[in-house]
Design a protein around this motif. Structure first.
Motif, PDB file in Angstrom:
ATOM      1  N   ALA A 163      -6.403  -3.184  -8.710  1.00 18.97           N
ATOM      2  CA  ALA A 163      -5.168  -2.443  -8.426  1.00 18.97           C
ATOM      3  C   ALA A 163      -5.073  -2.080  -6.946  1.00 18.97           C
ATOM      4  CB  ALA A 163      -5.105  -1.182  -9.282  1.00 18.97           C
ATOM      5  N   SER A 222       0.915  -2.833  -9.833  1.00 18.99           N
ATOM      6  CA  SER A 222       0.501  -3.370  -8.520  1.00 18.99           C
ATOM      7  C   SER A 222       0.702  -4.876  -8.473  1.00 18.99           C
ATOM      8  CB  SER A 222      -0.977  -3.048  -8.262  1.00 18.99           C
ATOM      9  OG  SER A 222      -1.232  -1.667  -8.296  1.00 18.99           O
ATOM     10  N   CYS A 238      -0.020  -6.265  -1.195  1.00 19.43           N
ATOM     11  CA  CYS A 238       1.427  -6.045  -1.225  1.00 19.43           C
ATOM     12  C   CYS A 238       1.920  -5.580   0.149  1.00 19.43           C
ATOM     13  CB  CYS A 238       1.753  -5.009  -2.300  1.00 19.43           C
ATOM     14  SG  CYS A 238       3.502  -4.679  -2.536  1.00 19.43           S
ATOM     15  N   PRO A 253       1.854   2.454  -3.094  1.00 17.67           N
ATOM     16  CA  PRO A 253       0.760   1.936  -3.930  1.00 17.67           C
ATOM     17  C   PRO A 253       0.818   2.460  -5.361  1.00 17.67           C
ATOM     18  CG  PRO A 253      -0.056   3.586  -2.403  1.00 17.67           C
ATOM     19  CD  PRO A 253       1.366   3.320  -2.004  1.00 17.67           C
ATOM     20  N   ALA A 254       0.956   1.552  -6.303  1.00 17.41           N
ATOM     21  CA  ALA A 254       0.964   1.948  -7.713  1.00 17.41           C
ATOM     22  C   ALA A 254      -0.345   2.617  -8.098  1.00 17.41           C
ATOM     23  CB  ALA A 254       1.214   0.720  -8.596  1.00 17.41           C
ATOM     24  N   SER A 255      -1.446   2.195  -7.470  1.00 17.71           N
ATOM     25  CA  SER A 255      -2.759   2.739  -7.819  1.00 17.71           C
ATOM     26  C   SER A 255      -2.943   4.174  -7.344  1.00 17.71           C
ATOM     27  CB  SER A 255      -3.873   1.861  -7.234  1.00 17.71           C
ATOM     28  OG  SER A 255      -3.748   1.759  -5.829  1.00 17.71           O
ATOM     29  N   CYS A 299       6.330  -0.979  -1.353  1.00 15.89           N
ATOM     30  CA  CYS A 299       4.955  -0.879  -0.851  1.00 15.89           C
ATOM     31  C   CYS A 299       4.224   0.394  -1.257  1.00 15.89           C
ATOM     32  CB  CYS A 299       4.935  -0.995   0.681  1.00 15.89           C
ATOM     33  SG  CYS A 299       5.042  -2.695   1.251  1.00 15.89           S
ATOM     34  N   ASP A 347      -2.442  -3.600  -4.125  1.00 17.54           N
ATOM     35  CA  ASP A 347      -1.572  -2.736  -3.321  1.00 17.54           C
ATOM     36  C   ASP A 347      -1.735  -3.029  -1.830  1.00 17.54           C
ATOM     37  OD1 ASP A 347      -0.342  -1.397  -5.422  1.00 17.54           O
ATOM     38  OD2 ASP A 347      -1.888   0.148  -5.517  1.00 17.54           O
ATOM     39  N   TYR A 348      -2.954  -3.277  -1.415  1.00 20.12           N
ATOM     40  CA  TYR A 348      -3.244  -3.642  -0.022  1.00 20.12           C
ATOM     41  C   TYR A 348      -2.572  -4.981   0.307  1.00 20.12           C
ATOM     42  CZ  TYR A 348      -6.471  -4.972   3.879  1.00 20.12           C
ATOM     43  OH  TYR A 348      -7.028  -5.364   5.069  1.00 20.12           O
ATOM     44  N   LYS A 365       4.522  -5.830  -8.567  1.00 18.56           N
ATOM     45  CA  LYS A 365       5.182  -5.506  -7.289  1.00 18.56           C
ATOM     46  C   LYS A 365       4.776  -6.502  -6.197  1.00 18.56           C
ATOM     47  CE  LYS A 365       4.202  -1.169  -6.455  1.00 18.56           C
ATOM     48  NZ  LYS A 365       3.913  -1.420  -5.042  1.00 18.56           N
ATOM     49  N   ALA A 366       3.505  -6.851  -6.151  1.00 17.17           N
ATOM     50  CA  ALA A 366       3.037  -7.784  -5.120  1.00 17.17           C
ATOM     51  C   ALA A 366       3.751  -9.125  -5.244  1.00 17.17           C
ATOM     52  CB  ALA A 366       1.524  -7.968  -5.227  1.00 17.17           C
TER      53      ALA A 366
END
Length: 526
Positions: free
Chosen positions: A338, A426, A345, A404-406, A402, A342-343, A429-430
């Motif tokens: 996750a 995550s 993304c 972060p879902a996490s 962007c 996010d990173y 979205k990415a």
């Protein structure tokens, strides 16, 4: 894959993102070898022994989640597994595309085949049958919080094993029970722990991560090529890509990108034509291509390394080490992927962000020989003005995606599962961001090709000339306004088909143009 390549051995051979995609796309075959099946049988026998002994083991003879203290009789252990697939099938939203569902089957089969989950041989063979026959379960895209595993998506993925849910056969969606009947097959009667083993894991997150690895690699590779073409169109300087400069700040991704740009610009008459000009330095969107593209390269590398670990991991719970040792742990928790997603993304969004800046820069008319809006007769014509509106809208949309879902967690399961990863969000979205980046790069490709044209009769390096010719075979030079949405769609086809990458690879292989860097093994394989 080469014809002589042996089939992939599920549960034994190391899995990579590239191999997973080949298996999911039918470009490679997979088998369940006899040594793997022996381990699977031993694990299943251990579960049967646990049931016979009556000692409480989570999910084998107890309820799930907050019901973990509720004992289940030996007679009801099979019904328990049937019920978990039904009760956990609560997904909503549009179905994931077939490739994602296929990847989920591949990844789950590989994890279960390692022999720590207590599933039966026939269950694994039925999953393999679904892959080989192209009978792919319909999986809703929403409903997973990324721990305890991707419960809802995986429950939908495996409903067809018990004759429920829907499957896709090509473009047709059918009830799974009808397809089984038509094929002369019976639904499976799940054994102890099998239902739980099927739905506990990170395969929804990991499947998205595999596609992110491939799509982001494509965007990164093409962004370097398009950026180099834009440098030529705007008569940018090659000095910011000098090897000695980047040895002083030796980030791997940055060095790799700088080396690629130097190779792409090698032999350019356009560069030689303005080598003694008065301009001291270029705007950041040109000058800092190595630093920005390179940082995104490093993020991609980090994701790839973590994905390869996850693809070969056991993410079930509880894990059956042997009859005497079962461990109820947290290997299902999606946080490791996750955070990396996010990173990635953010890194993908930045690739589109700097691309939009280069598009804007090309329209300003501040570069010698380039008309404003990249068209001579403006006023009557708007030129490329509106294409940048679209890239700006896409870049802005990506920025909103962007967050972060996490960073979020909502307790579930009556507090038993009180910290969850949201890794499924995550991953989704990415992919959305990367699809937008592809569109931005398509617009930059058209813009760079238009600017490139104004440098004639001077020539660039051999590869960039060929890349420009590739674009021109699809999209003509714009002398007056036209419906540019059609051009963008053709540009997007070039990006999605990865023809520029194929062109680059073919030139490298024939040694007509050397574009290799020492860091290629890190950044060009997955």
């Amino acid at each position: 894959m080469p014809q002589n390549t042996p089939p992939f051995a599920y549960g034994k051979d190391p899995l990579t993102a590239g191999k997973a995609l080949a298996l999911a796309r039918g470009e490679a075959g997979g088998v369940l070898s006899e040594p793997v099946l022996r381990k699977v049988r031993a694990s299943q026998q251990a579960v049967e022994a646990i049931v016979a002994a009556g000692d409480p083991v989570y999910g084998v003879n107890t309820g799930f989640g907050p019901l973990c203290t509720t004992r289940i009789s030996a007679a009801d252990t099979r019904q328990l597994q049937l019920n978990i697939l039904k009760s956990h099938s609560v997904g909503v939203g549009q179905p994931v595309r077939q490739e994602i569902a296929r990847l989920m089957l591949v990844l789950k089969l590989h994890a279960l085949a390692q022999g720590y989950s207590g599933v039966r041989e026939q269950t694994l063979k039925r999953i393999l049958w679904h892959l080989e026959e192209g009978i792919i379960p319909v999986v809703p895209s929403q409903g997973s919080v990324g721990a305890s595993g991707d419960l809802a998506p995986l429950a939908h993925l495996f409903l067809p094993l018990i004759g429920l849910g829907e499957v896709q056969c090509g473009e047709t969606t059918c009830p799974a029970g009808e397809v089984l009947t038509a094929r002369g097959m019976e639904p499976l009667a799940l054994g102890p722990k099998e239902g739980l083993a099927l739905i506990n894991g990170t395969q929804f997150i990991a499947a998205h991560a595999v596609v992110v690895v491939e799509k982001m690699h494509s965007c990164l590779s093409q962004a370097d090529i398009i950026g180099a073409m834009m440098i030529e169109g705007l008569q940018g300087s090659v000095k910011p890509f000098h090897k000695k400069l980047h040895q002083l700040r030796p980030f791997q991704g940055v060095q790799h990108v700088a080396g690629r740009i130097r190779s792409l610009l090698k032999g350019s008459e356009i560069l030689e034509d303005h080598i003694d000009c008065d301009r001291v330095q270029d705007p950041y969107s040109l000058r800092c291509i190595p630093q920005v593209h390179g940082a995104s390269r490093n993020a991609w590398l980090h994701l790839k390394e973590l994905v390869e670990t996850e693809l070969n991991a056991v993410t079930d719970n509880p894990v059956i080490i042997d009859e005497a040792l079962t461990i109820s742990g947290g290997n299902f928790h999606g946080q490791p992927l996750a955070m990396a997603l996010d990173y990635a993304c953010l890194a993908a969004s930045e690739l589109g962000n700097i691309s939009d800046r280069r598009i804007y820069l090309a329209l300003e008319g501040n570069s010698t020989g380039l008309p404003a809006l990249l068209m001579e007769n403006t006023g009557l014509n708007s030129g490329y003005m509106m294409l940048q509106y679209t890239s700006a809208a896409l870049a802005s949309e990506n920025k909103g995606l962007c967050f972060p879902a996490s960073a979020d967690s909502i307790p579930t399961s009556m507090g038993q599962e009180d910290h969850v990863s949201m890794g499924s969000i995550s991953g989704r979205k990415a992919l959305r961001v990367l699809e937008n980046v592809e569109k931005i790069l398509a617009i930059e490709l058209l813009t760079a090709a238009q600017a490139f044209e104004f440098r004639k009769p001077l020539k660039s390096g051999w590869f960039l000339e060929q890349a420009h010719a590739l674009v021109r075979r699809r999209v003509a030079f714009a002398r007056e306004d036209r419906v540019f949405a059609t051009d963008i769609e053709k540009g997007l086809e070039i990006i999605r088909s990865r023809e520029l990458i194929g062109l680059l690879d073919s030139f490298s292989e024939t040694k007509k143009l050397s574009l290799k860097t020492p860091l290629d093994p890190l950044f060009e394989t997955y």
